[in-house]
Design a protein around this motif. Sequence first.
Motif, PDB file in Angstrom:
ATOM      1  N   MET A   1     -13.487  -1.797   7.998  1.00 45.44           N
ATOM      2  CA  MET A   1     -11.849  -1.818   7.446  1.00 45.44           C
ATOM      3  C   MET A   1     -12.249  -0.836   6.055  1.00 45.44           C
ATOM      4  SD  MET A   1     -11.065  -5.633   6.903  1.00 45.44           S
ATOM      5  CE  MET A   1     -10.629  -6.886   8.105  1.00 45.44           C
ATOM      6  N   GLN A   2     -11.290   0.079   5.958  1.00 50.85           N
ATOM      7  CA  GLN A   2     -11.111   1.096   5.114  1.00 50.85           C
ATOM      8  C   GLN A   2      -9.878   1.067   4.241  1.00 50.85           C
ATOM      9  OE1 GLN A   2     -12.044   4.570   7.336  1.00 50.85           O
ATOM     10  NE2 GLN A   2     -10.471   4.351   8.505  1.00 50.85           N
ATOM     11  N   THR A   3      -9.566   2.059   3.283  1.00 51.39           N
ATOM     12  CA  THR A   3      -8.359   2.258   2.610  1.00 51.39           C
ATOM     13  C   THR A   3      -7.071   2.449   3.626  1.00 51.39           C
ATOM     14  OG1 THR A   3      -9.440   2.905   0.594  1.00 51.39           O
ATOM     15  CG2 THR A   3      -7.183   3.658   0.723  1.00 51.39           C
ATOM     16  N   ALA A   4      -5.955   1.986   3.201  1.00 52.75           N
ATOM     17  CA  ALA A   4      -4.757   2.135   4.049  1.00 52.75           C
ATOM     18  C   ALA A   4      -4.559   1.224   5.164  1.00 52.75           C
ATOM     19  CB  ALA A   4      -4.508   3.495   4.624  1.00 52.75           C
ATOM     20  N   ASP A   5      -5.626   0.529   5.619  1.00 55.73           N
ATOM     21  CA  ASP A   5      -5.562  -0.339   6.858  1.00 55.73           C
ATOM     22  C   ASP A   5      -4.609  -1.569   6.603  1.00 55.73           C
ATOM     23  OD1 ASP A   5      -7.299   1.122   8.272  1.00 55.73           O
ATOM     24  OD2 ASP A   5      -9.237  -0.363   8.114  1.00 55.73           O
TER      25      ASP A   5
ATOM     26  N   ALA B   1      -1.140  -7.694   5.073  1.00 53.27           N
ATOM     27  CA  ALA B   1      -1.805  -7.210   3.633  1.00 53.27           C
ATOM     28  C   ALA B   1      -2.404  -5.830   4.206  1.00 53.27           C
ATOM     29  CB  ALA B   1      -3.019  -8.256   3.364  1.00 53.27           C
ATOM     30  N   GLN B   2      -2.739  -5.222   2.975  1.00 57.70           N
ATOM     31  CA  GLN B   2      -3.243  -3.930   3.378  1.00 57.70           C
ATOM     32  C   GLN B   2      -4.417  -3.500   2.259  1.00 57.70           C
ATOM     33  OE1 GLN B   2      -0.312  -0.445   2.237  1.00 57.70           O
ATOM     34  NE2 GLN B   2      -1.331   0.561   3.913  1.00 57.70           N
TER      35      GLN B   2
ATOM     36  N   GLY C   1       6.029  -0.951  -2.406  1.00 58.38           N
ATOM     37  CA  GLY C   1       5.801  -1.420  -3.504  1.00 58.38           C
ATOM     38  C   GLY C   1       6.434  -2.617  -3.982  1.00 58.38           C
ATOM     39  N   GLU C   2       7.774  -2.639  -3.807  1.00 59.82           N
ATOM     40  CA  GLU C   2       8.335  -4.038  -4.205  1.00 59.82           C
ATOM     41  C   GLU C   2       8.054  -5.210  -3.425  1.00 59.82           C
ATOM     42  OE1 GLU C   2      11.371  -1.612  -2.013  1.00 59.82           O
ATOM     43  OE2 GLU C   2      10.071  -1.314  -3.436  1.00 59.82           O
TER      44      GLU C   2
ATOM     45  N   ALA D   1       0.619   4.798   4.703  1.00 61.31           N
ATOM     46  CA  ALA D   1       0.538   4.918   3.246  1.00 61.31           C
ATOM     47  C   ALA D   1       0.328   3.909   2.032  1.00 61.31           C
ATOM     48  CB  ALA D   1       1.562   5.902   2.970  1.00 61.31           C
ATOM     49  N   VAL D   2      -0.308   3.903   1.372  1.00 61.11           N
ATOM     50  CA  VAL D   2      -0.381   2.814   0.480  1.00 61.11           C
ATOM     51  C   VAL D   2       0.363   3.093  -0.622  1.00 61.11           C
ATOM     52  CG1 VAL D   2      -2.003   1.613  -1.183  1.00 61.11           C
ATOM     53  CG2 VAL D   2      -2.829   2.311   1.033  1.00 61.11           C
ATOM     54  N   PRO D   3       1.202   1.864  -0.924  1.00 61.40           N
ATOM     55  CA  PRO D   3       2.105   2.192  -2.289  1.00 61.40           C
ATOM     56  C   PRO D   3       1.070   2.478  -3.558  1.00 61.40           C
ATOM     57  CG  PRO D   3       2.197   0.024  -1.537  1.00 61.40           C
ATOM     58  CD  PRO D   3       1.263   0.557  -0.591  1.00 61.40           C
TER      59      PRO D   3
END
Length: 146
Positions: free
Chosen positions: A1-5, A19-20, A49-50, A75-77
């Motif tokens: 697992m890594q960022t943005a998954d 979830a992210q 984000g909201e 993309a991660v908010p």
Amino acid sequence: MQTADLVLIPLLDSQHALAQIARVENGLALLFFTDQVATPRSKPHAIAGEDVIAALCIPVADLPSDIWPIIGYEAVPRIAPYHDTALDRLDIVDATHIEAFVNAVQGLYPWDGFPDPDYFTLMLRDENTLPVRARMTADFPKPESP
């Protein structure tokens, strides 16, 4: 697992909470949680984000990748203060508590079901707004007496 998954966390009704992984650093993963549900076959989509109702950290070694499937990445908010704070200064919880939390968000587990009835409320980004589907212990059927 890594960022943005994008990660699915199993719910008691056989659905999955979406979830992210927002960040990974120093052995900790920051997860953003929504009140959205998905299936392993769902088409990945970016989380706005909201739509992030909570942000919690879990040790990377404790991520149950065998039962929390990854369905893609997006993309991660960018949400302050979570991107500007060291992860070890945020709330660190274990997978069992995360699973209880997402089930409580969906109304499948009592929102006040932990010894501290505000436990889940304190996890929320906005502690004044409970999830729409959250139910209290009194809202669940009472077990029949023998």
